[in-house]
Design an enzyme around this catalytic site. Structure first.
Site, PDB file in Angstrom:
ATOM      1  N   LYS A 188       0.846  -1.299  -0.219  1.00 46.12           N
ATOM      2  CA  LYS A 188       0.346  -0.072   0.209  1.00 46.12           C
ATOM      3  C   LYS A 188       0.883   1.494   0.251  1.00 46.12           C
ATOM      4  O   LYS A 188       2.223   1.638   0.864  1.00 46.12           O
ATOM      5  CB  LYS A 188      -1.168  -0.227   1.270  1.00 46.12           C
ATOM      6  CG  LYS A 188      -2.119   0.943   1.370  1.00 46.12           C
ATOM      7  CD  LYS A 188      -2.733   1.353   1.740  1.00 46.12           C
ATOM      8  CE  LYS A 188      -1.813   2.477   3.084  1.00 46.12           C
ATOM      9  NZ  LYS A 188      -1.766   3.956   3.322  1.00 46.12           N
ATOM     10  N   GLY A 244       4.738   3.010  13.678  1.00 47.25           N
ATOM     11  CA  GLY A 244       5.611   1.772  13.784  1.00 47.25           C
ATOM     12  C   GLY A 244       4.954   0.957  15.344  1.00 47.25           C
ATOM     13  O   GLY A 244       4.441  -0.080  15.569  1.00 47.25           O
ATOM     14  N   GLU A 261      10.954   0.558   9.374  1.00 52.87           N
ATOM     15  CA  GLU A 261      12.097   1.551   9.836  1.00 52.87           C
ATOM     16  C   GLU A 261      11.087   2.790  10.083  1.00 52.87           C
ATOM     17  O   GLU A 261      10.301   3.659   8.853  1.00 52.87           O
ATOM     18  CB  GLU A 261      11.966   1.572   8.008  1.00 52.87           C
ATOM     19  CG  GLU A 261      13.033   0.869   7.180  1.00 52.87           C
ATOM     20  CD  GLU A 261      13.814   0.571   7.321  1.00 52.87           C
ATOM     21  OE1 GLU A 261      14.958   1.053   8.825  1.00 52.87           O
ATOM     22  OE2 GLU A 261      14.775  -1.083   7.840  1.00 52.87           O
ATOM     23  N   CYS A 295      13.625  10.649   6.946  1.00 57.80           N
ATOM     24  CA  CYS A 295      14.035   9.585   8.293  1.00 57.80           C
ATOM     25  C   CYS A 295      15.373   9.963   8.119  1.00 57.80           C
ATOM     26  O   CYS A 295      15.897  10.099   9.213  1.00 57.80           O
ATOM     27  CB  CYS A 295      13.388   8.354   7.398  1.00 57.80           C
ATOM     28  SG  CYS A 295      14.072   7.396   6.678  1.00 57.80           S
ATOM     29  N   GLU A 387      11.143  14.922  15.598  1.00 58.45           N
ATOM     30  CA  GLU A 387      11.335  14.866  14.522  1.00 58.45           C
ATOM     31  C   GLU A 387      10.341  15.718  14.023  1.00 58.45           C
ATOM     32  O   GLU A 387       8.866  15.632  14.191  1.00 58.45           O
ATOM     33  CB  GLU A 387      10.612  13.516  13.665  1.00 58.45           C
ATOM     34  CG  GLU A 387      10.978  13.375  12.539  1.00 58.45           C
ATOM     35  CD  GLU A 387      11.032  11.441  12.224  1.00 58.45           C
ATOM     36  OE1 GLU A 387       9.909  11.109  12.771  1.00 58.45           O
ATOM     37  OE2 GLU A 387      11.857  11.092  11.431  1.00 58.45           O
TER      38      GLU A 387
HETATM   39  P1  NAI Z   1       2.559   7.098   8.737  1.00 55.95           P
HETATM   40  O1  NAI Z   1       3.260   7.024   9.517  1.00 55.95           O
HETATM   41  O2  NAI Z   1       0.658   7.755   8.855  1.00 55.95           O
HETATM   42  O3  NAI Z   1       1.920   7.146   7.247  1.00 55.95           O
HETATM   43  C1  NAI Z   1       2.861   5.675   6.759  1.00 55.95           C
HETATM   44  C2  NAI Z   1       2.295   5.263   6.004  1.00 55.95           C
HETATM   45  O4  NAI Z   1       2.033   3.732   7.153  1.00 55.95           O
HETATM   46  C3  NAI Z   1       1.023   5.281   5.117  1.00 55.95           C
HETATM   47  O5  NAI Z   1       0.918   4.409   3.537  1.00 55.95           O
HETATM   48  C4  NAI Z   1      -0.208   5.533   6.099  1.00 55.95           C
HETATM   49  O6  NAI Z   1      -1.469   4.877   5.023  1.00 55.95           O
HETATM   50  C5  NAI Z   1      -0.192   4.406   6.639  1.00 55.95           C
HETATM   51  N1  NAI Z   1      -0.243   3.735   8.473  1.00 55.95           N
HETATM   52  C6  NAI Z   1      -1.278   4.935   8.884  1.00 55.95           C
HETATM   53  N2  NAI Z   1      -1.732   4.710   9.939  1.00 55.95           N
HETATM   54  C7  NAI Z   1      -1.395   2.931   9.882  1.00 55.95           C
HETATM   55  C8  NAI Z   1      -2.038   2.099  10.683  1.00 55.95           C
HETATM   56  N3  NAI Z   1      -2.870   2.366  11.636  1.00 55.95           N
HETATM   57  N4  NAI Z   1      -1.422   0.869  10.164  1.00 55.95           N
HETATM   58  C9  NAI Z   1      -1.719   0.774   9.165  1.00 55.95           C
HETATM   59  N5  NAI Z   1      -0.570   1.800   8.358  1.00 55.95           N
HETATM   60  C10 NAI Z   1      -0.590   2.586   8.532  1.00 55.95           C
HETATM   61  O7  NAI Z   1       2.820   9.040   8.676  1.00 55.95           O
HETATM   62  P2  NAI Z   1       2.552  10.070   8.229  1.00 55.95           P
HETATM   63  O8  NAI Z   1       1.453  10.642   9.369  1.00 55.95           O
HETATM   64  O9  NAI Z   1       2.146  10.723   6.787  1.00 55.95           O
HETATM   65  O10 NAI Z   1       3.451  11.699   9.035  1.00 55.95           O
HETATM   66  C11 NAI Z   1       3.425  11.883   9.732  1.00 55.95           C
HETATM   67  C12 NAI Z   1       5.498  12.393  10.773  1.00 55.95           C
HETATM   68  O11 NAI Z   1       5.627  10.606  10.499  1.00 55.95           O
HETATM   69  C13 NAI Z   1       5.757  12.743   9.633  1.00 55.95           C
HETATM   70  O12 NAI Z   1       5.922  14.273  10.466  1.00 55.95           O
HETATM   71  C14 NAI Z   1       6.509  12.622   9.864  1.00 55.95           C
HETATM   72  O13 NAI Z   1       7.715  12.608  11.011  1.00 55.95           O
HETATM   73  C15 NAI Z   1       6.957  10.996  10.163  1.00 55.95           C
HETATM   74  N6  NAI Z   1       7.344   9.998   8.937  1.00 55.95           N
HETATM   75  C16 NAI Z   1       8.421   8.966   8.823  1.00 55.95           C
HETATM   76  C17 NAI Z   1       8.755   8.554   7.948  1.00 55.95           C
HETATM   77  C18 NAI Z   1       9.783   7.728   7.373  1.00 55.95           C
HETATM   78  O14 NAI Z   1      10.308   7.603   6.244  1.00 55.95           O
HETATM   79  N7  NAI Z   1      10.302   7.111   8.946  1.00 55.95           N
HETATM   80  C19 NAI Z   1       7.724   8.617   5.816  1.00 55.95           C
HETATM   81  C20 NAI Z   1       6.730   9.272   6.819  1.00 55.95           C
HETATM   82  C21 NAI Z   1       6.586  10.178   7.851  1.00 55.95           C
END
Ligand code: NAI
Length: 768
Positions: A188, A244, A261, A295, A387
């Site tokens: 996804k 995570g 990650e 990240c 972050e």
């Molecule tokens: P997020 O962690 O919510 O989204 C990442 C992915 O997880 C998306 O595909 C989302 O649809 C999915 N997701 C969301 N909730 C889920 C759940 N309960 N179960 C399974 N999948 C789920 O990240 P978001 O809200 O877009 O960004 C929030 C903050 O997260 C950012 O400001 C940043 O600090 C951090 N982030 C870190 C990333 C990294 O590469 N380490 C990448 C994106 C965001």
């Protein structure tokens, strides 16, 4: 007019990349359904995908449902056995994917920039070429898997959930190794950036990917959660630490493999002997690459006091020269923030913490955020700890290398770090001391398929890329063993005589349990054999303190650790008859073979102590990545009920051989064999605190072990009913868990070593 005058008066001329082809592709597709079983489903409930730079609609994409996810998992399950059969066939498909991606690289780059807002320079020169490289690299892994990993096999179906910051690249990082190892996937993409994943689905058919091998389901976090809880064998996630943690809880006790990650707050350490201009240029790549939505960004600048003023001055001058605007302009350094919601998050976070001195350049109106530098922050300030995930660099100063390391390690994250110094001795002295999965020396944000990427602590666990990344997409060929929970023998209290209550073993000393409680231990015929202490949360805390005090063990040489393990074997051997007799009295079975096997395991661990070498990864930059194996830290181990001596030693020995400290909860029904071991440990030159032994109920110890913030991993070979609770509790500090079973009659030392180590990739210039 002189040339100088021309340069000075010349207006900036934009060099826009055309979006025509990408928009035409989107138009040709209309509304998107999912890609399941090699075909597109009819569009369902739609959501809008916007171009953040222009706030215009790019496409309408389907919000997945449970039925969609089920259909995708079913298709993946059906396709998996045939896909796993032939490594060369997989290699050909992965190679075809690499070639087609390469041929269509401009289309992918433009679509990525439209969808995400990142500068075309980056999507064209970094995201897409890196994705291509991943498919090439893993085509090779598919080809050589049978020869090089003969004892590993595919896991089955992998559920993969990826973020919006590198939409295509994260897809490649997830799909290429999974497919190479014979798995099939349900992936996804993030709801803000699904388009390149959908274009990728299109090329899967062109590349001859068999139907069902790659399935793409679109939607929001709810759909992500459906994938995580579906009938998949592995979950791979990249995204926020909060999500995570939730995924760790959702997968707890299911036996699904998991890699996470997560976030980071990477220190960017500049020593006073650094090449300052290079280090300033490095900062641009560290924090303004991809608008800081990275990240592993170098988001925390630590600069040595003596050069701070000059460094900040140069940095501000460089910031003022950064060009921010239309991401499709080939001269743009900084593009749009991915989504107005992310822009608001960044803004709100800065507004909530008005600390330090802020220097900010300007940004166009719309979904942009100006490059920002905040200096004079205390290391504990929330802006230094949390972050921000935007183009905001926070900074503080340090005086000595020791202080630099201390500040660098003072967050809950541990993903990446950058060290700048012209003194190789200093740089390579600091690199191993940084708590991180990746360290760049005189560089930043370098990634490659050949080098594992991933972190420690709350940055998650598991590696993607390199040989080390394949562990997460394979499992042993050998059938898994079953954990056996054994009830203790009972008796009637027994006759009087001298009280023999075995104490606990903490910090190299015998210690009374805090509770003061003990329990009688009986033999198979009901004879009273002695008493055993019942350890509680408090004793566990003391054991953790002892482990913390024994940190030096991690730095001891493999040679020294080997010698101590051999010495333990020698001392056990000297008392072999006594131990065999004790085993017989506890279990009723002859213990001679178990003692002999235990001695052999100590030899195996000693053998590996100085041979489980790291690697040098050949990365296509002017440098190499040293993949160093480091101990995990403090490992809590619930020892198996059966094989009370052999199980304990088989788990303990490889752990300490790799430099870890351990807290062992002895076999619950047969604890006295572990307490007999104290004297062997005492006489083997093992520093106090490296091995700590607790006795008592595993169910009392499992939860505090999994929750303790200073325990880095838990291995549970005990009652399988405890697995779920352990994995839920481990979500706190996102420690690694291994709830499994091993056939203790076999020598599993080599298979245990990856669990006992973290791979740190240290990128150093070489031949530059
Ligand atoms: P997020 O962690 O919510 O989204 C990442 C992915 O997880 C998306 O595909 C989302 O649809 C999915 N997701 C969301 N909730 C889920 C759940 N309960 N179960 C399974 N999948 C789920 O990240 P978001 O809200 O877009 O960004 C929030 C903050 O997260 C950012 O400001 C940043 O600090 C951090 N982030 C870190 C990333 C990294 O590469 N380490 C990448 C994106 C965001």
């Amino acid at each position: 007019m002189t040339v100088k005058e021309i340069f000075e008066t010349m207006d900036y001329g934009p060099a826009p990349e055309s979006s025509k082809e990408a928009l035409a592709w989107l138009a040709s597709k209309g509304d998107f359904g999912h890609f399941i079983g090699g075909a597109w489903t009819a569009p369902g409930t739609l959501f809008a995908v916007m171009n953040p730079a222009t706030d215009t609609l790019l496409a309408q994409v389907t919000q997945g449902t449970q039925a969609d996810v089920d259909a995708a998992v079913k298709a993946a399950r059906k396709a998996q056995p045939a896909w796993a059969k032939d490594g060369h066939a997989r290699a050909k498909v992965l190679y075809a994917l690499a070639r087609i991606l390469q041929k269509q690289s401009r289309l992918f780059a433009v679509l990525e920039t439209l969808d995400n807002g990142k500068p075309i320079r980056e999507s064209r020169d970094i995201d897409v070429p890196q994705a291509v490289r991943h498919f090439y690299y893993h085509a090779g892994m598919a080809q050589i898997m049978a020869d090089e990993l003969p004892d590993r096999q595919a896991l089955g179906v992998c559920g993969q959930v990826i973020p919006w910051n590198f939409p295509l690249l994260m897809l490649a990082w997830k799909i290429a190794p999974a497919l190479a190892m014979g798995n099939t996937v349900v992936l996804k993409p993030a709801e803000w950036t699904p388009l390149t994943a959908l274009l990728f689905a299109d090329i899967c058919n062109q590349a001859g990917v068999p139907p069902g091998v790659v399935n793409i389901v679109t939607g929001d976090g709810e759909v992500g959660e459906m994938i995580v809880t579906a009938d998949v064998d592995k979950v791979a996630f990249t995204g926020s630490t909060g999500v995570g943690r939730r995924i760790r809880e959702l997968t707890a006790g299911t036996g699904k493999a998991l890699s996470l990650e997560l976030g980071g707050k990477g220190p960017y350490i500049v020593f006073e002997d650094a090449d300052i201009d290079s280090a300033v240029e490095g900062v641009v790549d560290a924090i303004w690459f991809n608008q800081g939505q990275v990240c592993c960004a170098g988001s925390r600048l630590l600069v040595q006091e003596g050069i701070a003023d000059v460094f900040y001055t140069k940095l501000k001058a460089r910031m003022s020269g950064l060009r921010i605007g239309d991401p499709l302009d080939k001269c743009i350094d900084i593009g749009a923030i991915v989504h107005p919601r992310q822009q608001a998050r960044i803004r709100d976070m800065l507004a909530a913490h008005p600390e330090g001195e802020t220097f900010q350049t300007t940004a166009p109106s719309g979904c942009y955020f100006p490059p920002t530098l905040i200096t004079g922050l205390a290391p504990a300030s929330p802006l230094m700890q949390q972050e921000i995930f935007g183009p905001v660099l926070v900074a503080t100063t340090f005086r000595t290398p020791v202080e630099a390391v201390e500040i660098a390690n003072s967050t809950r994250y541990g993903l990446a770090a950058s060290v700048w110094s012209e003194n190789i001795n200093l740089a390579l002295d600091v690199a191993p001391k940084l708590v991180a999965g990746i360290v760049w020396v005189n560089g930043t944000n370098m990634m490659d398929a050949a080098a594992g990427f991933g972190g420690v602590r709350e940055s998650g666990f598991g590696r993607e890329g390199g040989w080390e990344g394949l562990t997460g997409y394979t499992k042993p060929v050998a059938a898994p063993a079953k954990t056996r929970s054994i009830a203790a023998h009972t008796g009637d209290g027994g006759a009087g005589g001298l009280d023999r209550t075995a104490k606990l073993y903490i910090g190299g000393k015998q210690a009374r349990p805090d509770s003061g409680y003990s329990r009688a231990v009986y033999g198979p015929k009901g004879a009273l054999l002695g008493h055993t202490s019942l350890a509680s949360r408090k004793d566990l805390r003391n054991a953790v303190e002892a482990c913390n005090a024994a940190k030096g063990w991690a730095k001891s040489s493999g040679h020294l650790r080997a010698q101590i393990l051999y010495y333990m074997a020698e001392n056990l051997s000297a008392r072999a008859t006594e131990f065999a007799t004790r085993l017989k009295s506890l279990t009723g079975s002859d213990g001679t073979a178990e003692v002999e096997a235990s001695i052999s395991r100590l030899f195996s661990a000693a053998a590996w102590a100085d041979k489980y070498d790291g690697q040098v990864h050949d990365v296509p930059i002017r440098g190499v990545a040293l993949a160093m194996k480091e101990p995990v830290g403090t490992i809590g181990i619930l020892c198996p009920d059966d094989a009370p001596l052999l199980g304990l030693i088989s788990a303990m020995a490889p752990a300490i051989a790799m430099g870890n400290r351990v807290i062992l909860a002895a076999s619950q029904p047969f604890p006295l064999i572990a307490t007999d071991l104290y004297q062997v440990l005492d006489t083997s030159d093992l520093p106090g605190g490296v091995v700590n032994i607790l006795t008592g109920d595993h169910s009392d110890l499992a939860d505090p072990m999994a929750r303790h913030m200073d325990i880095d991993a838990v291995w549970a070979f005990a009652d399988p009913a405890l697995a779920k609770g352990i994995e839920v509790a481990a979500a706190g500090n996102l420690k690694r868990t291994w709830c499994g079973a091993l056939d203790w009659s076999r020598d599993n030392t080599k298979a245990i070593l990856p669990h006992a180590t973290e791979v740190k990739n240290i990128w150093i210039p070489y031949g530059a």
